[in-house]
Design a protein around this motif. Structure first.
Motif, PDB file in Angstrom:
ATOM      1  N   ILE A 165      -3.684   0.540 -11.306  1.00 36.84           N
ATOM      2  CA  ILE A 165      -3.548   0.579  -9.843  1.00 36.84           C
ATOM      3  C   ILE A 165      -4.789   1.240  -9.231  1.00 36.84           C
ATOM      4  CG2 ILE A 165      -2.255   1.510  -7.881  1.00 36.84           C
ATOM      5  CD1 ILE A 165       0.252   1.408  -9.512  1.00 36.84           C
ATOM      6  N   PRO A 166      -5.494   0.560  -8.335  1.00 35.32           N
ATOM      7  CA  PRO A 166      -6.649   1.179  -7.690  1.00 35.32           C
ATOM      8  C   PRO A 166      -6.214   2.371  -6.821  1.00 35.32           C
ATOM      9  CG  PRO A 166      -6.662  -1.205  -7.396  1.00 35.32           C
ATOM     10  CD  PRO A 166      -5.313  -0.841  -7.915  1.00 35.32           C
ATOM     11  N   ILE A 167      -6.962   3.457  -6.913  1.00 34.86           N
ATOM     12  CA  ILE A 167      -6.667   4.654  -6.121  1.00 34.86           C
ATOM     13  C   ILE A 167      -7.912   5.036  -5.330  1.00 34.86           C
ATOM     14  CG2 ILE A 167      -5.994   7.083  -6.174  1.00 34.86           C
ATOM     15  CD1 ILE A 167      -4.570   6.561  -8.811  1.00 34.86           C
ATOM     16  N   ILE A 168      -7.749   5.130  -4.000  1.00 29.99           N
ATOM     17  CA  ILE A 168      -8.823   5.614  -3.134  1.00 29.99           C
ATOM     18  C   ILE A 168      -8.495   7.053  -2.762  1.00 29.99           C
ATOM     19  CG2 ILE A 168     -10.013   5.351  -0.933  1.00 29.99           C
ATOM     20  CD1 ILE A 168      -9.446   2.389  -1.028  1.00 29.99           C
ATOM     21  N   ALA A 169      -9.337   7.984  -3.183  1.00 36.15           N
ATOM     22  CA  ALA A 169      -9.151   9.395  -2.845  1.00 36.15           C
ATOM     23  C   ALA A 169      -9.768   9.660  -1.480  1.00 36.15           C
ATOM     24  CB  ALA A 169      -9.785  10.286  -3.897  1.00 36.15           C
ATOM     25  N   ILE A 170      -9.012  10.377  -0.632  1.00 38.36           N
ATOM     26  CA  ILE A 170      -9.470  10.700   0.725  1.00 38.36           C
ATOM     27  C   ILE A 170      -9.383  12.202   0.910  1.00 38.36           C
ATOM     28  CG2 ILE A 170      -9.050  10.351   3.189  1.00 38.36           C
ATOM     29  CD1 ILE A 170      -7.716   7.679   2.450  1.00 38.36           C
ATOM     30  N   LEU A 181       0.832  -1.200   0.000  1.00 41.30           N
ATOM     31  CA  LEU A 181       0.000   0.000   0.000  1.00 41.30           C
ATOM     32  C   LEU A 181       0.867   1.250   0.000  1.00 41.30           C
ATOM     33  CD1 LEU A 181      -2.690  -0.948   2.691  1.00 41.30           C
ATOM     34  CD2 LEU A 181      -2.653  -1.517   0.270  1.00 41.30           C
ATOM     35  N   LEU A 182       0.412   2.260  -0.735  1.00 38.40           N
ATOM     36  CA  LEU A 182       1.052   3.574  -0.716  1.00 38.40           C
ATOM     37  C   LEU A 182       0.069   4.556  -0.091  1.00 38.40           C
ATOM     38  CD1 LEU A 182       3.243   5.642  -1.440  1.00 38.40           C
ATOM     39  CD2 LEU A 182       2.240   5.800  -3.733  1.00 38.40           C
ATOM     40  N   VAL A 183       0.461   5.169   1.041  1.00 39.14           N
ATOM     41  CA  VAL A 183      -0.380   6.146   1.744  1.00 39.14           C
ATOM     42  C   VAL A 183       0.181   7.537   1.467  1.00 39.14           C
ATOM     43  CG1 VAL A 183      -1.288   6.883   3.970  1.00 39.14           C
ATOM     44  CG2 VAL A 183      -0.900   4.449   3.539  1.00 39.14           C
ATOM     45  N   VAL A 184      -0.637   8.403   0.881  1.00 40.54           N
ATOM     46  CA  VAL A 184      -0.196   9.747   0.499  1.00 40.54           C
ATOM     47  C   VAL A 184      -1.000  10.775   1.292  1.00 40.54           C
ATOM     48  CG1 VAL A 184       0.258  11.312  -1.412  1.00 40.54           C
ATOM     49  CG2 VAL A 184       0.171   8.842  -1.833  1.00 40.54           C
ATOM     50  N   ASP A 185      -0.326  11.496   2.187  1.00 39.16           N
ATOM     51  CA  ASP A 185      -0.990  12.513   3.012  1.00 39.16           C
ATOM     52  C   ASP A 185       0.072  13.414   3.619  1.00 39.16           C
ATOM     53  OD1 ASP A 185      -2.615  13.869   5.102  1.00 39.16           O
ATOM     54  OD2 ASP A 185      -4.099  12.333   4.600  1.00 39.16           O
ATOM     55  N   ASP A 186      -0.223  14.706   3.747  1.00 33.90           N
ATOM     56  CA  ASP A 186       0.746  15.631   4.333  1.00 33.90           C
ATOM     57  C   ASP A 186       0.518  15.837   5.822  1.00 33.90           C
ATOM     58  OD1 ASP A 186      -1.672  17.011   3.741  1.00 33.90           O
ATOM     59  OD2 ASP A 186      -0.644  18.918   4.004  1.00 33.90           O
ATOM     60  N   MET A 221      -4.919   8.220  -1.473  1.00 32.08           N
ATOM     61  CA  MET A 221      -4.450   9.535  -1.898  1.00 32.08           C
ATOM     62  C   MET A 221      -5.272  10.660  -1.254  1.00 32.08           C
ATOM     63  SD  MET A 221      -2.300  11.138  -4.054  1.00 32.08           S
ATOM     64  CE  MET A 221      -1.932  10.061  -5.464  1.00 32.08           C
ATOM     65  N   ASP A 222      -4.620  11.444  -0.379  1.00 27.99           N
ATOM     66  CA  ASP A 222      -5.258  12.656   0.129  1.00 27.99           C
ATOM     67  C   ASP A 222      -5.339  13.670  -1.019  1.00 27.99           C
ATOM     68  OD1 ASP A 222      -6.354  14.360   2.121  1.00 27.99           O
ATOM     69  OD2 ASP A 222      -4.444  15.417   2.241  1.00 27.99           O
ATOM     70  N   LEU A 223      -6.369  14.493  -1.026  1.00 30.81           N
ATOM     71  CA  LEU A 223      -6.554  15.418  -2.146  1.00 30.81           C
ATOM     72  C   LEU A 223      -5.927  16.788  -1.908  1.00 30.81           C
ATOM     73  CD1 LEU A 223     -10.192  14.620  -3.327  1.00 30.81           C
ATOM     74  CD2 LEU A 223      -8.027  13.833  -4.276  1.00 30.81           C
ATOM     75  N   GLN A 224      -5.984  17.288  -0.664  1.00 31.99           N
ATOM     76  CA  GLN A 224      -5.437  18.620  -0.392  1.00 31.99           C
ATOM     77  C   GLN A 224      -4.030  18.487   0.198  1.00 31.99           C
ATOM     78  OE1 GLN A 224      -8.861  18.068   0.413  1.00 31.99           O
ATOM     79  NE2 GLN A 224      -9.252  19.081  -1.519  1.00 31.99           N
ATOM     80  N   ARG A 236     -15.295  15.320  -9.993  1.00 34.40           N
ATOM     81  CA  ARG A 236     -13.996  15.687 -10.566  1.00 34.40           C
ATOM     82  C   ARG A 236     -12.928  14.655 -10.218  1.00 34.40           C
ATOM     83  NH1 ARG A 236     -15.689  20.960  -9.139  1.00 34.40           N
ATOM     84  NH2 ARG A 236     -14.658  20.801  -7.118  1.00 34.40           N
ATOM     85  N   THR A 237     -12.978  14.158  -8.985  1.00 27.76           N
ATOM     86  CA  THR A 237     -11.975  13.198  -8.525  1.00 27.76           C
ATOM     87  C   THR A 237     -12.096  11.867  -9.255  1.00 27.76           C
ATOM     88  OG1 THR A 237     -12.011  14.242  -6.332  1.00 27.76           O
ATOM     89  CG2 THR A 237     -11.025  12.067  -6.486  1.00 27.76           C
ATOM     90  N   LEU A 238     -13.310  11.371  -9.397  1.00 27.31           N
ATOM     91  CA  LEU A 238     -13.523  10.105 -10.109  1.00 27.31           C
ATOM     92  C   LEU A 238     -13.182  10.260 -11.589  1.00 27.31           C
ATOM     93  CD1 LEU A 238     -16.856   8.928  -8.438  1.00 27.31           C
ATOM     94  CD2 LEU A 238     -14.534   8.169  -7.923  1.00 27.31           C
ATOM     95  N   GLU A 239     -13.494  11.438 -12.151  1.00 25.34           N
ATOM     96  CA  GLU A 239     -13.167  11.697 -13.556  1.00 25.34           C
ATOM     97  C   GLU A 239     -11.652  11.725 -13.773  1.00 25.34           C
ATOM     98  OE1 GLU A 239     -13.923  15.152 -16.962  1.00 25.34           O
ATOM     99  OE2 GLU A 239     -14.990  15.224 -15.048  1.00 25.34           O
ATOM    100  N   ALA A 240     -10.910  12.191 -12.763  1.00 24.30           N
ATOM    101  CA  ALA A 240      -9.450  12.251 -12.869  1.00 24.30           C
ATOM    102  C   ALA A 240      -8.815  10.866 -12.864  1.00 24.30           C
ATOM    103  CB  ALA A 240      -8.871  13.088 -11.731  1.00 24.30           C
ATOM    104  N   GLY A 241      -9.556   9.858 -12.343  1.00 24.46           N
ATOM    105  CA  GLY A 241      -9.020   8.499 -12.379  1.00 24.46           C
ATOM    106  C   GLY A 241      -9.083   7.744 -11.067  1.00 24.46           C
ATOM    107  N   ALA A 242      -9.640   8.363 -10.018  1.00 23.03           N
ATOM    108  CA  ALA A 242      -9.774   7.653  -8.738  1.00 23.03           C
ATOM    109  C   ALA A 242     -10.853   6.582  -8.855  1.00 23.03           C
ATOM    110  CB  ALA A 242     -10.111   8.631  -7.617  1.00 23.03           C
ATOM    111  N   ASN A 243     -10.660   5.474  -8.124  1.00 20.96           N
ATOM    112  CA  ASN A 243     -11.648   4.401  -8.132  1.00 20.96           C
ATOM    113  C   ASN A 243     -12.707   4.592  -7.054  1.00 20.96           C
ATOM    114  OD1 ASN A 243      -8.833   3.222  -8.958  1.00 20.96           O
ATOM    115  ND2 ASN A 243     -10.353   1.913  -9.940  1.00 20.96           N
ATOM    116  N   MET A 244     -12.331   5.352  -6.008  1.00 18.55           N
ATOM    117  CA  MET A 244     -13.236   5.516  -4.878  1.00 18.55           C
ATOM    118  C   MET A 244     -12.965   6.863  -4.211  1.00 18.55           C
ATOM    119  SD  MET A 244     -13.886   2.673  -1.879  1.00 18.55           S
ATOM    120  CE  MET A 244     -14.305   1.439  -3.118  1.00 18.55           C
ATOM    121  N   TYR A 245     -13.987   7.451  -3.580  1.00 18.53           N
ATOM    122  CA  TYR A 245     -13.894   8.768  -2.959  1.00 18.53           C
ATOM    123  C   TYR A 245     -14.411   8.650  -1.533  1.00 18.53           C
ATOM    124  CZ  TYR A 245     -14.960  13.816  -2.358  1.00 18.53           C
ATOM    125  OH  TYR A 245     -15.048  15.120  -1.910  1.00 18.53           O
TER     126      TYR A 245
END
Length: 429
Positions: free
Chosen positions: A386-391, A316-321, A363-366, A402-411
């Motif tokens: 690669i499945p991407i879950i936007a958080i 898993l790759l966790v992306v958040d600031d 993937m965090d969005l902000q 917009r997020t799903l259109e960009a390519g995220a699989n889940m929001y």
């Protein structure tokens, strides 16, 4: 003799055939060697290009991080330097009003009072800048304690009541009897509510109504704190700029309201630090509705009571600031997955995706440097599977689409239900 001639001719052709076979074999070998050499050159060229691109991204990331750090340090230092003379100005104005340096007439008292009011307003702006700089620099540490949400709400309503009375605004409140204590930083929770209430007062015309509601969602373990008004409203095209620092939607020389545009940015960052989210609904000339959603019961998972829901063997790759969110997700996921990798912004996410080829990305969005939405777009240029879950901690109309259109699989929105997150990861795997 004839037989000998035939045999001689046959041998000749066999010899010629052997030579031709040898030549063909040599030709094939030479072709294979050339193709191999060409492929090797291409591979080496691609490896060089990849290394150069990775080095460029790393350098760009370092430069951006350095620029952000210098900006934060500059803001913090300047805020500190400005506070020192302001303290003197405020102190002198108070002493003048107390008559310590002699009695003042009514006109002088009014002038000194104006100086004090302006100084305090300037001090509040400087404090906002300092707070934001500290948050962006990762230097804000929350003092998490049990806090009574209704008590904090009542205090904040009292603090803005005089401003509301001046504008003849009606203030209403509605509290869910089930909601009382949450785990939060009391000072910053007050700041969140005060900023939202102050904005509601500022942007609601005389005779309007401001409402503060507190509701609990037991199923999701969330407390919702909602501030609504009957003010000017927000246009849909302005929604994306609401929570950006130093931006006001009525910005420009003709704007009618004071401020630096830091209030909502601070609300968002402080809410995110608490592991929560903020959503907004608004219509022009009808008003706005801001809802802060915070964790209610279990903020950090109890590892002594592990969920039966285990994640299929995965990287898993966790992306958040937000370091706190990173720690919570890592602690929860590391007992359920093979490997956990971390990235703090979009550029790092792209680099890590190429480097480790994760099975799934959270993937965090902000985020600073490059936000999650752009990172998703960039990743999808090179990897479609690669499945991407936007958080996200910021929920505005149209954001999910917009997020799903960009390519995220889940929001998904914060606060996260961790067991639900594990189920979602498994469903995508």
């Amino acid at each position: 003799m004839f037989l000998i001639a035939i045999l001689t001719i046959a041998n000749y052709f066999l010899h010629i055939s052997s030579i031709i076979s040898l030549i063909l074999t040599i030709a094939i070998l030479i072709t294979v060697i050339i193709i191999h050499h060409t492929l090797q050159q291409q591979i080496e060229a691609l490896e060089t290009l990849y290394k150069e691109r990775t080095a460029e991204l790393t350098t760009a990331n370092a430069e951006l991080a350095r620029a952000a750090r210098l900006k934060d340090e500059f803001l913090a230092n300047m805020s500190h330097e400005l506070r020192t003379p302001l303290n003197a100005i405020l102190g002198m104005s108070e002493m003048l009003q107390e008559g310590i340096y002699g009695n003042l007439d009514a006109k002088q008292i009014k002038s000194v009072h104006t100086i004090e009011e302006s100084g305090r307003h300037l001090l509040s702006l400087i404090n906002d800048i300092l707070d934001l700089a500290k948050i962006e620099a990762g230097k804000v540490k929350l003092d998490i304690i049990p806090v009574s949400v209704p008590s904090v709400a009542k205090v904040c309503l009292r603090l803005i009541r005089q401003l509301a009375i001046t504008k003849r605004l009606k203030t209403l409140s509605n509290y869910d009897n089930q909601v009382n204590i949450i785990q939060a930083d009391e000072r910053y929770l007050k700041q969140i509510l005060l900023n939202l209430l102050s904005n509601a007062v500022k942007f609601t015309p005389k005779g309007g109504t401001i409402t503060l509601e507190i509701t609990g969602d037991a199923e999701q373990n969330i407390v919702n704190i909602t501030v609504s008004d009957t003010g000017m409203g927000i246009a849909e095209q302005d929604m994306d700029f609401l929570f950006k620092p130093f931006v006001q939607i009525d910005g420009g020389l003709s704007r009618a309201h004071e401020g630096t545009g830091l209030g909502l940015s601070l609300v968002y960052r402080l809410t995110e630090l608490h592991g929560g989210s903020i959503s907004v609904e608004s219509k022009i000339d009808q008003g706005s509705r801001f809802t802060v959603s915070l964790p209610w019961k279990n903020i950090i998972p109890d590892n002594t009571k592990q969920s039966q829901q285990a994640i299929s063997k995965a990287t898993l790759l966790v992306v958040d600031d937000n370091p706190k969110i990173i720690n919570i997700l890592s602690d929860f996921l590391k007992i359920k997955a093979d490997h956990i990798f971390i990235a703090a912004n979009g550029i790092q996410a792209i680099e890590k995706t190429k480097e480790v080829q994760p099975n799934i990305i959270l993937m965090d969005l902000q985020m600073p440097t490059m936000d999650g939405l752009e990172a998703i777009r960039q990743i999808r240029k090179h990897n479609k599977t690669i499945p991407i879950i936007a958080i996200t901690a910021l929920i505005i109309p149209g954001d999910k689409e917009r997020t799903l259109e960009a390519g995220a699989n889940m929001y998904l929105t914060k606060p996260l239900n961790l067991n639900t997150l594990a189920n979602n990861i498994n469903s995508l795997l």
